[in-house]
Structure formats: C-alpha cells, structure tokens
Design a protein around this motif. Structure first.
Motif, PDB file in Angstrom:
ATOM      1  N   ARG A  88      45.396  70.137  58.178  1.00 51.31           N
ATOM      2  CA  ARG A  88      45.258  70.910  56.943  1.00 51.31           C
ATOM      3  C   ARG A  88      44.073  71.858  56.979  1.00 51.31           C
ATOM      4  NH1 ARG A  88      49.418  68.588  56.813  1.00 51.31           N
ATOM      5  NH2 ARG A  88      50.397  67.495  55.067  1.00 51.31           N
ATOM      6  N   ARG A  89      43.088  71.544  57.810  1.00 55.03           N
ATOM      7  CA  ARG A  89      41.921  72.414  57.903  1.00 55.03           C
ATOM      8  C   ARG A  89      41.494  72.531  59.360  1.00 55.03           C
ATOM      9  NH1 ARG A  89      35.600  71.077  56.826  1.00 55.03           N
ATOM     10  NH2 ARG A  89      34.799  73.183  57.174  1.00 55.03           N
ATOM     11  N   LEU A  90      41.257  73.775  59.785  1.00 62.08           N
ATOM     12  CA  LEU A  90      40.744  74.026  61.130  1.00 62.08           C
ATOM     13  C   LEU A  90      39.537  74.943  61.012  1.00 62.08           C
ATOM     14  CD1 LEU A  90      40.906  73.902  64.231  1.00 62.08           C
ATOM     15  CD2 LEU A  90      42.452  75.879  64.144  1.00 62.08           C
ATOM     16  N   SER A  91      38.406  74.477  61.549  1.00 63.88           N
ATOM     17  CA  SER A  91      37.177  75.258  61.537  1.00 63.88           C
ATOM     18  C   SER A  91      36.642  75.325  62.953  1.00 63.88           C
ATOM     19  CB  SER A  91      36.145  74.614  60.600  1.00 63.88           C
ATOM     20  OG  SER A  91      34.944  75.357  60.583  1.00 63.88           O
ATOM     21  N   VAL A  92      36.690  76.517  63.540  1.00 59.77           N
ATOM     22  CA  VAL A  92      36.227  76.713  64.913  1.00 59.77           C
ATOM     23  C   VAL A  92      35.712  78.142  65.039  1.00 59.77           C
ATOM     24  CG1 VAL A  92      38.589  77.273  65.620  1.00 59.77           C
ATOM     25  CG2 VAL A  92      36.890  76.676  67.356  1.00 59.77           C
ATOM     26  N   ALA A 108      50.024  74.372  63.893  1.00 60.23           N
ATOM     27  CA  ALA A 108      49.284  74.028  62.669  1.00 60.23           C
ATOM     28  C   ALA A 108      49.860  74.782  61.477  1.00 60.23           C
ATOM     29  CB  ALA A 108      47.802  74.334  62.846  1.00 60.23           C
ATOM     30  N   ARG A 109      51.143  74.676  61.291  1.00 59.29           N
ATOM     31  CA  ARG A 109      51.798  75.445  60.225  1.00 59.29           C
ATOM     32  C   ARG A 109      51.513  74.894  58.840  1.00 59.29           C
ATOM     33  NH1 ARG A 109      57.223  78.254  62.454  1.00 59.29           N
ATOM     34  NH2 ARG A 109      56.571  78.518  64.622  1.00 59.29           N
ATOM     35  N   ALA A 110      50.927  73.705  58.759  1.00 55.87           N
ATOM     36  CA  ALA A 110      50.583  73.132  57.454  1.00 55.87           C
ATOM     37  C   ALA A 110      49.157  73.489  57.027  1.00 55.87           C
ATOM     38  CB  ALA A 110      50.743  71.612  57.492  1.00 55.87           C
ATOM     39  N   LEU A 111      48.476  74.328  57.775  1.00 54.85           N
ATOM     40  CA  LEU A 111      47.090  74.676  57.469  1.00 54.85           C
ATOM     41  C   LEU A 111      46.935  75.227  56.059  1.00 54.85           C
ATOM     42  CD1 LEU A 111      45.615  76.431  60.648  1.00 54.85           C
ATOM     43  CD2 LEU A 111      44.801  74.328  59.587  1.00 54.85           C
ATOM     44  N   ARG A 112      45.907  74.739  55.392  1.00 56.50           N
ATOM     45  CA  ARG A 112      45.524  75.288  54.094  1.00 56.50           C
ATOM     46  C   ARG A 112      44.166  75.996  54.172  1.00 56.50           C
ATOM     47  NH1 ARG A 112      48.496  73.670  49.894  1.00 56.50           N
ATOM     48  NH2 ARG A 112      46.779  73.949  48.409  1.00 56.50           N
ATOM     49  N   THR A 113      43.312  75.557  55.083  1.00 55.09           N
ATOM     50  CA  THR A 113      42.005  76.195  55.282  1.00 55.09           C
ATOM     51  C   THR A 113      41.862  76.569  56.749  1.00 55.09           C
ATOM     52  OG1 THR A 113      40.964  74.933  53.499  1.00 55.09           O
ATOM     53  CG2 THR A 113      39.508  75.903  55.147  1.00 55.09           C
ATOM     54  N   LEU A 114      41.611  77.842  57.013  1.00 57.11           N
ATOM     55  CA  LEU A 114      41.434  78.337  58.375  1.00 57.11           C
ATOM     56  C   LEU A 114      40.124  79.097  58.447  1.00 57.11           C
ATOM     57  CD1 LEU A 114      42.524  78.789  61.251  1.00 57.11           C
ATOM     58  CD2 LEU A 114      43.680  80.841  60.399  1.00 57.11           C
ATOM     59  N   GLU A 115      39.193  78.586  59.259  1.00 51.79           N
ATOM     60  CA  GLU A 115      37.880  79.208  59.417  1.00 51.79           C
ATOM     61  C   GLU A 115      37.683  79.530  60.896  1.00 51.79           C
ATOM     62  OE1 GLU A 115      35.269  76.900  56.095  1.00 51.79           O
ATOM     63  OE2 GLU A 115      36.308  75.654  57.576  1.00 51.79           O
ATOM     64  N   THR A 137      45.192  78.672  51.802  1.00 54.90           N
ATOM     65  CA  THR A 137      44.534  78.959  50.530  1.00 54.90           C
ATOM     66  C   THR A 137      43.129  79.520  50.732  1.00 54.90           C
ATOM     67  OG1 THR A 137      43.696  76.687  50.356  1.00 54.90           O
ATOM     68  CG2 THR A 137      45.830  77.168  49.328  1.00 54.90           C
ATOM     69  N   PHE A 138      42.523  79.258  51.905  1.00 55.96           N
ATOM     70  CA  PHE A 138      41.188  79.800  52.189  1.00 55.96           C
ATOM     71  C   PHE A 138      41.152  80.292  53.634  1.00 55.96           C
ATOM     72  CE2 PHE A 138      36.817  79.702  53.666  1.00 55.96           C
ATOM     73  CZ  PHE A 138      36.154  80.378  52.649  1.00 55.96           C
TER      74      PHE A 138
END
Length: 330
Positions: A88-92, A108-115, A137-138
C-alpha cells in the motif's frame, strides 16, 4: 521456544502471520531481513511472505545507495515480489531507471502512497505506468528532474483519488531551466488534480498567475507549500483564498543544507554486506529445509551462524547507517 501448553513461555512462533507482520514492521530493515528469519521457520515464512511488506519504507537506506543502483534495484524488486501485490505504501529515493518504475507498476497496483523523490524516470514511462496505479492518494516526485507536465498530467488523469502531491525542487534542480516548463506543470496540476487537499511545490519556477489557476481549479486545497517560489505574491493568494494555509514563499529553512549533507562525497565507502545481496532463493532455502544446518548455509564463504554478532554489529558500519538503530555490540 517452550511448550505451548505451559505457562512459563509464550509461543510467539504460533501468532497469526498478520499479527507477526505488524510486529516486524516496527523493526529496522536490516533486522527484518537477517535476524528475524533465523529465529524460527514460522518467522522466516512471515518475512518471506507479504505480511511485512504492505508498507515498504526504504528511503533512508536507498539514499545511501545512490552510487550502487544495482543494489537498490535488487532490494526494490525483492520486497515487491514478497508483497504479492499487497503493498500500500512504497517509499524509496532515487529510482535509477525507467524499467524499475515499470516493475513497480506491474507489482504494486494496490499502492495508495508512492514516494520516489530524486528518481531518474521519464515522462514516457510515467504515461505508461500511471494507468496501473489508480488507487494513489499521495504522490511524492520531488527533484525528479527528467519529468514535467506530461508526467503530472498522466498521474492526474489516471490517479483520480489523488489528494496529496509533493513536487518540491532544489534550487540546483531548476537552475537554468525554462520557467515556462514549470508553469506548464502548475497548469497540468490545475487541469487534472481537482481533489487535491495538500500541495507542495517549493522552489518551483512558478508565478502568481499559475498558482491562482491551481487555486481556482483545486477547490478542496487546505495547504500549499510555496517556499522558494519567489515569483509568487502571497498577498493575491490570501485575498483569493483567505482560509487556505500557505507556507512561503519567504520562509528560511535548511533544505539546501540537508540536501548537501545527503549528497556529500565525504562519507566512508562501505563494504557490500551479505544481507543487502541476499535474494529470495537463499531465504526459501532457510525456510523450506529441515536440515539443522540450514541457517548456516545462507552465509557466503563458509561463515557460520556463530559469527552472527561480528557480522551484524561488529566493525565497519559507518555513521551513515545510524538510521537503522542498530544496537551496540554486547
């Protein structure tokens, strides 16, 4: 670990995988990947599965690997495969290429937060991948210097639930760039992201007119970060949206200092540790085998489990790894 029918010990290995995953998420990345799998086979299966990887935050680690993109690629691919599409969230920080971003879109098609700040991705790949990320969403694409209005329009057109956007630049990122390109970015935001509530565009080369257009189209905005946007007159913005919270343009911060500290070349070169290079085959060998010597088989060059303390905690880790909260050697 004790008898389950006794009162002296708790059978931690028999906790539900989802519960164990919630516990392991609070541990440093290095411990989750190296220490936890060797406690028992049930914990190893949890780490090898999706339970720990619904939220993947390796931004601190990836900032230390900008000069070793192959390791960053291996880590991202390994963790996303383990998530089995549940991330749901990936931060890299600093994706080194378009193919890795395309891999993220596939796994990662279910991602809601991508940083993904400071990533080397292009407009073309964003236009291809954005339709696979409809639940975002973000989004944080700060200092991604190879993308522009096309990429923002693609994200806005396909990620209809987007309520937060961070597109903060560094003065070096925009030095010598054509201001018209970033005006186009602001207009792309206005056209395609009407549900935004939080917007950060610090140090972008935008004018008051461009920001007013964003405010006119994004009626739900609650906060706008305009630090370093020196061509913006905040008086006009306050008159147009008196209830909106603004930060900047004239705000002193340590953005530049922190950036240079992170990009410094003065750090000591760190050796390549085995935990950073382990792949899933080695983990499954540990989890799926019944031999007593399985735990020792994962170490390269015959290093056994008796050397665990030295390998994890002993000499050679520089201060750049302090973010992992590794304990001092006993």
């Amino acid at each position: 670990m004790g008898e389950c029918d006794g009162s002296e010990y708790r059978c931690w290995e028999e906790l539900l995988p989802d519960a164990l995953g919630l516990v392991f998420r609070n541990l440093p990345l290095q411990e989750v990947l190296t220490v936890v799998p060797r406690v028992c086979k049930s914990w190893g299966r949890v780490v090898s599965g999706p339970y720990c990887w619904q939220q993947i935050d390796i931004e601190d680690w990836s900032q230390q690997k900008q000069s070793q993109p192959e390791q960053l690629v291996r880590m991202v691919e390994m963790l996303l495969r383990r998530s089995s599409g549940s991330c749901r969230r990936l931060s890299v920080s600093g994706l080194p290429s378009d193919p890795l971003f395309s891999f993220i879109g596939d796994h990662a098609r279910a991602l809601r937060t991508l940083e993904i700040p400071r990533s080397e991705i292009s407009d073309a790949v964003v236009e291809t991948v954005a339709p696979r990320l409809p639940n975002l969403t973000f989004l944080d694409i700060s200092s991604c210097t190879k993308i522009g209005a096309r990429a923002l329009e693609a994200f806005g057109s396909h990620c209809r639930s987007l309520v937060g956007l961070r597109r903060v630049m560094h003065p070096i990122d925009v030095a010598g760039r054509n201001a018209c390109h970033q005006h186009d970015e602001a207009r792309a935001i206005a056209r395609t992201m009407p549900r935004l509530r939080h917007l950060e565009v610090g140090y972008m080369l935008v004018t008051t007119e461009a920001i007013l257009e964003v405010l006119a189209q994004c009626r739900d905005l609650e906060f706008v970060d305009l630090r370093g946007c020196w061509a913006v007159d905040e008086r006009f913005l306050q008159e147009r949206r008196p209830g909106l919270s603004f930060l900047g343009p004239g705000v002193d911060d340590c953005f530049e200092n922190s950036y240079w500290e992170e990009c410094s070349d003065d750090e000591d070169d760190d050796d390549v540790y085995s935990w950073e290079l382990m792949d899933d085959d080695e983990y499954y060998a540990v989890v799926g085998s019944d031999d007593d010597d399985d735990d020792e088989a994962v170490w390269d060059e015959g290093q056994g489990i008796e050397n665990l303390e030295v390998r994890f905690y002993g000499g050679g880790f520089s201060e750049s790894y302090a973010g992992f909260d590794w304990p001092a050697s006993p």
